[in-house]
Motif scaffolding. Structure first.
Motif, PDB file in Angstrom:
ATOM      1  N   VAL A 189       0.855  -1.190   0.000  1.00  0.00           N
ATOM      2  CA  VAL A 189       0.000   0.000   0.000  1.00  0.00           C
ATOM      3  C   VAL A 189       0.891   1.239   0.000  1.00  0.00           C
ATOM      4  N   PHE A 190       0.544   2.193  -0.854  1.00  0.00           N
ATOM      5  CA  PHE A 190       1.238   3.474  -0.915  1.00  0.00           C
ATOM      6  C   PHE A 190       0.351   4.541  -0.285  1.00  0.00           C
ATOM      7  N   VAL A 191       0.988   5.546   0.322  1.00  0.00           N
ATOM      8  CA  VAL A 191       0.251   6.676   0.878  1.00  0.00           C
ATOM      9  C   VAL A 191       0.915   7.967   0.421  1.00  0.00           C
ATOM     10  N   LYS A 192       0.095   8.996   0.290  1.00  0.00           N
ATOM     11  CA  LYS A 192       0.630  10.325  -0.022  1.00  0.00           C
ATOM     12  C   LYS A 192      -0.244  11.372   0.633  1.00  0.00           C
ATOM     13  N   ILE A 193       0.358  12.508   0.889  1.00  0.00           N
ATOM     14  CA  ILE A 193      -0.355  13.605   1.529  1.00  0.00           C
ATOM     15  C   ILE A 193      -1.230  14.307   0.494  1.00  0.00           C
ATOM     16  N   THR A 194      -2.400  14.758   0.931  1.00  0.00           N
ATOM     17  CA  THR A 194      -3.319  15.485   0.049  1.00  0.00           C
ATOM     18  C   THR A 194      -3.080  16.986   0.191  1.00  0.00           C
ATOM     19  N   ASP A 195      -3.747  17.757  -0.661  1.00  0.00           N
ATOM     20  CA  ASP A 195      -3.667  19.211  -0.544  1.00  0.00           C
ATOM     21  C   ASP A 195      -4.198  19.674   0.818  1.00  0.00           C
ATOM     22  N   GLU A 196      -5.255  19.008   1.302  1.00  0.00           N
ATOM     23  CA  GLU A 196      -5.796  19.356   2.621  1.00  0.00           C
ATOM     24  C   GLU A 196      -4.763  19.087   3.717  1.00  0.00           C
ATOM     25  N   GLY A 197      -4.044  17.991   3.591  1.00  0.00           N
ATOM     26  CA  GLY A 197      -2.993  17.666   4.551  1.00  0.00           C
ATOM     27  C   GLY A 197      -1.883  18.696   4.524  1.00  0.00           C
ATOM     28  N   LEU A 198      -1.512  19.145   3.323  1.00  0.00           N
ATOM     29  CA  LEU A 198      -0.476  20.176   3.191  1.00  0.00           C
ATOM     30  C   LEU A 198      -0.935  21.501   3.802  1.00  0.00           C
ATOM     31  N   MET A 199      -2.205  21.836   3.586  1.00  0.00           N
ATOM     32  CA  MET A 199      -2.738  23.078   4.165  1.00  0.00           C
ATOM     33  C   MET A 199      -2.722  23.012   5.694  1.00  0.00           C
ATOM     34  N   LEU A 200      -3.059  21.840   6.245  1.00  0.00           N
ATOM     35  CA  LEU A 200      -3.025  21.686   7.699  1.00  0.00           C
ATOM     36  C   LEU A 200      -1.592  21.873   8.214  1.00  0.00           C
ATOM     37  N   LEU A 201      -0.616  21.254   7.556  1.00  0.00           N
ATOM     38  CA  LEU A 201       0.775  21.404   7.983  1.00  0.00           C
ATOM     39  C   LEU A 201       1.235  22.856   7.899  1.00  0.00           C
ATOM     40  N   ASN A 202       0.823  23.559   6.857  1.00  0.00           N
ATOM     41  CA  ASN A 202       1.187  24.977   6.736  1.00  0.00           C
ATOM     42  C   ASN A 202       0.603  25.792   7.885  1.00  0.00           C
ATOM     43  N   LYS A 203      -0.633  25.474   8.252  1.00  0.00           N
ATOM     44  CA  LYS A 203      -1.287  26.151   9.364  1.00  0.00           C
ATOM     45  C   LYS A 203      -0.523  25.876  10.671  1.00  0.00           C
ATOM     46  N   ILE A 204      -0.127  24.630  10.868  1.00  0.00           N
ATOM     47  CA  ILE A 204       0.631  24.258  12.072  1.00  0.00           C
ATOM     48  C   ILE A 204       1.990  24.945  12.057  1.00  0.00           C
ATOM     49  N   ASP A 205       2.655  24.951  10.898  1.00  0.00           N
ATOM     50  CA  ASP A 205       3.967  25.611  10.786  1.00  0.00           C
ATOM     51  C   ASP A 205       3.869  27.091  11.131  1.00  0.00           C
ATOM     52  N   ASP A 206       2.774  27.733  10.713  1.00  0.00           N
ATOM     53  CA  ASP A 206       2.588  29.160  10.973  1.00  0.00           C
ATOM     54  C   ASP A 206       2.382  29.447  12.463  1.00  0.00           C
ATOM     55  N   ASN A 207       1.807  28.495  13.186  1.00  0.00           N
ATOM     56  CA  ASN A 207       1.552  28.675  14.612  1.00  0.00           C
ATOM     57  C   ASN A 207       2.864  28.750  15.383  1.00  0.00           C
ATOM     58  N   ASN A 208       3.728  27.764  15.204  1.00  0.00           N
ATOM     59  CA  ASN A 208       5.072  27.736  15.786  1.00  0.00           C
ATOM     60  C   ASN A 208       5.101  28.205  17.244  1.00  0.00           C
ATOM     61  N   ASN A 209       4.180  27.707  18.044  1.00  0.00           N
ATOM     62  CA  ASN A 209       4.092  28.091  19.451  1.00  0.00           C
ATOM     63  C   ASN A 209       4.947  27.165  20.317  1.00  0.00           C
ATOM     64  N   LEU A 210       6.242  27.327  20.216  1.00  0.00           N
ATOM     65  CA  LEU A 210       7.175  26.523  21.004  1.00  0.00           C
ATOM     66  C   LEU A 210       8.026  27.444  21.865  1.00  0.00           C
ATOM     67  N   SER A 211       7.358  28.337  22.578  1.00  0.00           N
ATOM     68  CA  SER A 211       8.062  29.379  23.326  1.00  0.00           C
ATOM     69  C   SER A 211       9.017  28.823  24.366  1.00  0.00           C
ATOM     70  N   PHE A 212       8.754  27.626  24.884  1.00  0.00           N
ATOM     71  CA  PHE A 212       9.654  27.061  25.886  1.00  0.00           C
ATOM     72  C   PHE A 212      11.048  26.799  25.325  1.00  0.00           C
ATOM     73  N   LEU A 213      11.156  26.676  24.005  1.00  0.00           N
ATOM     74  CA  LEU A 213      12.477  26.492  23.394  1.00  0.00           C
ATOM     75  C   LEU A 213      13.303  27.768  23.434  1.00  0.00           C
ATOM     76  N   ASN A 214      12.630  28.896  23.654  1.00  0.00           N
ATOM     77  CA  ASN A 214      13.352  30.168  23.771  1.00  0.00           C
ATOM     78  C   ASN A 214      14.236  30.213  25.014  1.00  0.00           C
ATOM     79  N   ASN A 215      14.030  29.250  25.935  1.00  0.00           N
ATOM     80  CA  ASN A 215      14.870  29.171  27.131  1.00  0.00           C
ATOM     81  C   ASN A 215      16.280  28.685  26.799  1.00  0.00           C
TER      82      ASN A 215
END
Length: 145
Positions: A102-128
């Motif tokens: 079985v093969f799998v691939k990401i859809t356009d919807e999946g890519l849009m979700l990842l872009n949304k997550i990437d834009d959030n980038n709420n990892l402020s604890f790493l600023n320590n």
């Protein structure tokens, strides 16, 4: 700044044991933060990992390859992919020559979700950590493994 001895109200027989307990305690803390971060997106950290792997592949890849590349080896990876399929974040297709593959691939919807997550980038604890501290930490963790 945290102190594992105070956080869990414990003393340790030596600093290596203290470091081990600190790694485990911090790993659980990070897992909790990660689960909270992904909850609004309706996916788990493991599902995010699958989507990230598929985005990096840029084409359909075998399910087994996704499982091999996962950061956290999930015995339920197939079920996680089922849920991603149900949400239209990934697509499955069977190999023409071997129906067991079985093969799998990401859809356009999946890519849009990842872009949304990437834009959030709420990892402020790493600023320590400074960049140099992050390098040292990563090197030490590599050394342990």
């Amino acid at each position: 700044m945290g102190d594992i001895s105070k956080d869990i109200n414990s003393n340790f027989i030596n600093n290596k044991v203290k470091a081990l307990i600190n790694i485990k305690y911090t790993a659980n803390w990070l897992n909790s933060k990660e689960n909270d971060f992904f909850k609004p997106y309706g996916i788990s950290p493991q599902q995010f990992n699958i989507l990230r792997i598929l985005r990096g592949a840029k084409e359909a890849i075998k399910v087994q390859l996704v499982k091999d590349r996962m950061i956290e080896r999930a015995p339920n990876a197939t079920r996680l992919m089922d849920k991603l399929c149900d949400k239209n974040f990934i697509e499955r297709s069977r190999c023409e020559h071997d129906r067991r593959v079985v093969f799998v691939k990401i859809t356009d919807e999946g890519l849009m979700l990842l872009n949304k997550i990437d834009d959030n980038n709420n990892l402020s604890f790493l600023n320590n950590l400074s960049e140099n501290e992050a390098i040292v930490l990563s090197d030490i963790l590599d050394k342990i493994r």
